[in-house]
Design an enzyme around this catalytic site. Structure first.
Site, PDB file in Angstrom:
ATOM      1  N   GLU A 144       1.695 -10.149   7.430  1.00 11.07           N
ATOM      2  CA  GLU A 144       2.624 -10.255   6.287  1.00 11.07           C
ATOM      3  C   GLU A 144       3.818 -11.193   6.504  1.00 11.07           C
ATOM      4  O   GLU A 144       4.953 -10.826   6.215  1.00 11.07           O
ATOM      5  CB  GLU A 144       3.129  -8.849   5.905  1.00 11.07           C
ATOM      6  CG  GLU A 144       1.998  -7.877   5.615  1.00 11.07           C
ATOM      7  CD  GLU A 144       2.485  -6.485   5.178  1.00 11.07           C
ATOM      8  OE1 GLU A 144       3.701  -6.252   5.209  1.00 11.07           O
ATOM      9  OE2 GLU A 144       1.631  -5.662   4.815  1.00 11.07           O
ATOM     10  N   GLU A 157      -7.822  -3.532   4.774  1.00 10.24           N
ATOM     11  CA  GLU A 157      -7.070  -2.323   4.394  1.00 10.24           C
ATOM     12  C   GLU A 157      -7.430  -1.873   2.977  1.00 10.24           C
ATOM     13  O   GLU A 157      -6.552  -1.576   2.160  1.00 10.24           O
ATOM     14  CB  GLU A 157      -5.565  -2.588   4.488  1.00 10.24           C
ATOM     15  CG  GLU A 157      -5.121  -3.122   5.836  1.00 10.24           C
ATOM     16  CD  GLU A 157      -3.620  -3.270   5.990  1.00 10.24           C
ATOM     17  OE1 GLU A 157      -2.860  -2.760   5.153  1.00 10.24           O
ATOM     18  OE2 GLU A 157      -3.199  -3.911   6.976  1.00 10.24           O
TER      19      GLU A 157
HETATM   20  C1  XIL Z   1       1.150   1.779   6.574  1.00  6.39           C
HETATM   21  C2  XIL Z   1       0.701   3.150   7.050  1.00  6.39           C
HETATM   22  O1  XIL Z   1      -0.488   3.499   6.380  1.00  6.39           O
HETATM   23  C3  XIL Z   1       1.794   4.160   6.795  1.00  6.39           C
HETATM   24  O2  XIL Z   1       1.453   5.415   7.362  1.00  6.39           O
HETATM   25  C4  XIL Z   1       3.116   3.680   7.383  1.00  6.39           C
HETATM   26  O3  XIL Z   1       4.144   4.555   7.026  1.00  6.39           O
HETATM   27  C5  XIL Z   1       3.450   2.287   6.906  1.00  6.39           C
HETATM   28  O4  XIL Z   1       2.365   1.414   7.169  1.00  6.39           O
HETATM   29  N1  XIL Z   1       0.049  -3.013   5.334  1.00  6.39           N
HETATM   30  C6  XIL Z   1      -0.276  -2.856   6.654  1.00  6.39           C
HETATM   31  C7  XIL Z   1      -0.399  -1.488   7.224  1.00  6.39           C
HETATM   32  O5  XIL Z   1      -0.571  -3.839   7.332  1.00  6.39           O
HETATM   33  O6  XIL Z   1      -0.004  -1.439   8.569  1.00  6.39           O
HETATM   34  C8  XIL Z   1       0.423  -0.492   6.421  1.00  6.39           C
HETATM   35  O7  XIL Z   1       0.189   0.820   6.935  1.00  6.39           O
HETATM   36  C9  XIL Z   1       0.079  -0.588   4.953  1.00  6.39           C
HETATM   37  C10 XIL Z   1       0.417  -1.953   4.430  1.00  6.39           C
END
Ligand code: XIL
Length: 357
Positions: free
Chosen positions: A155, A266
């Site tokens: 990101e 994701e």
């Molecule tokens: C999220 C987790 O699922 C949560 O439990 C945590 O509080 C925050 O991070 N993008 C990503 C992931 O790359 O690492 C994130 O995961 C969601 C968004």
């Protein structure tokens, strides 16, 4: 009498084989000819017998939802806490499942110490690079026997399409560097630590035409400079209204011009039209889901996996972000996954598994 007995036992046999088949035919089996199917897990998912059985039946790639992130393994400078990350790595080792490393450098879930000195001032670029290198080297080395790829940088591109800024400007990395050099350094340090792991840039809202172009331009420039990047991760935090299949397909095609490996990292499809990390709902309590929205979700997943299957030569793995609606990071109201609040398959699960083409 004998005949009834025969008919009954035949029916029983048929039912038994149906149940056996139904149990055998799971996500990872259905998608074997296409790509691996992964899941982001928390520690309950791998320790609770019911949940870990669902994981083992359905998935052949695992991502740690949180426990391998910088803040969690390296909360203070030079002090590592491997306990939870080791649990996920050991689960993978014991069960012969490959592990996607997530993530080495991210502006969130990273200790402030990475960017600041003891007085709370930002450190120099050289000090930051040195700290990044130490961190990356330690984590990558510890898990290099089991991790097949790393989200090296997560990101780093600006998410605001209306802003002229190319990179994310709200981060410690930006405060110190004011350009993208740190991104290139992260990839170099990761390659140095493990020449065999595939190295990814990972981001969300990747189907937004402006952001997609920025990701494309950045990776193209990195490749031209010889920066060791192997793939792009499409986070795929989608919802029942979008992005459109046309945009998803276009994104895969565009990225495939640059890199040999594309991972959906994701995936979830929420029941509302929110994006990004906002609009989270409670993770406990009773919720009633709207049947029509669930139907839309089923149609969306159906179309999406059609696009994924069509692009199997570019996609290595499709990873869901969390196991079930019970523990989605987005909360229960979004119910974005294929398993429900009790870790049982939803109707959409069968749609995704029993495809016709
Ligand atoms: C999220 C987790 O699922 C949560 O439990 C945590 O509080 C925050 O991070 N993008 C990503 C992931 O790359 O690492 C994130 O995961 C969601 C968004």
């Amino acid at each position: 009498m004998k005949r009834i007995y025969l008919i009954l036992s035949a029916a029983l046999l048929f039912a038994a084989s149906y149940v056996a088949n139904a149990q055998m035919y799971t996500l990872k089996d259905a998608y074997k000819p296409y790509f691996s199917v992964g899941v982001a897990v928390n520690l309950r998912n791998i320790s609770d017998p019911q949940q870990s059985a669902v994981v083992l039946r359905n998935f052949n790639s695992i991502t740690a939802e949180n426990v391998m992130k910088p803040q969690l393994v390296h909360p203070y400078q030079g002090e590592f806490d491997w306990e939870d990350a080791d649990k996920v790595a050991d689960f993978c080792r014991q069960n012969g499942i490959k592990l996607r490393g997530h993530c080495l450098m991210w502006h969130k879930q990273i200790g402030e110490w990475m960017f600041k000195d003891e007085n709370g001032n930002y450190v120099s670029k050289e000090i930051l690079f040195d700290r990044m290198r130490t961190h990356i080297n330690a984590v990558v080395n510890r898990y290099k026997d089991i991790v097949y790829c790393w989200d090296v940088v997560n990101e780093a591109i600006n998410d605001d399409s209306t802003s002229p800024d190319f990179y994310r400007t709200t981060s410690g990395f930006w405060e110190i560097c004011h350009d993208g050099e740190w991104i290139e350094k992260a990839f170099q340090y990761a390659r140095e630590a493990d020449p065999n792991a595939l190295l990814f840039y990972n981001d969300f809202n990747e189907c937004d035409p402006v952001k997609r172009q920025r990701i494309y331009d950045m990776v193209k420039k990195m490749k031209a400079k010889g920066v060791p990047i192997d793939g792009i991760g499409m986070q795929a935090h989608y919802n029942i209204f979008g992005p459109s299949m046309k945009e998803v397909d276009k994104t895969i095609k565009m990225f495939s011009e640059l890199v040999e490996h594309i991972h959906v990292t994701e995936l979830d499809v929420r029941l509302t039209n929110s994006t990004g990390g906002n609009q989270r709902y409670a993770q406990t309590g009773e919720v009633t889901l709207n049947e029509e929205d669930l139907k839309k979700q089923e149609e969306y997943y159906d179309e999406l996996f059609k696009v994924f299957r069509k692009n199997k030569k570019y996609l290595d793995v499709v990873t869901f972000w969390n196991l079930a609606d019970a523990d989605s990071w987005l909360g229960r109201q979004n119910a974005p996954l294929l398993f429900d609040f009790n870790f049982r398959p939803k109707p959409v699960y069968r749609t995704v598994v029993n495809f016709k083409d």
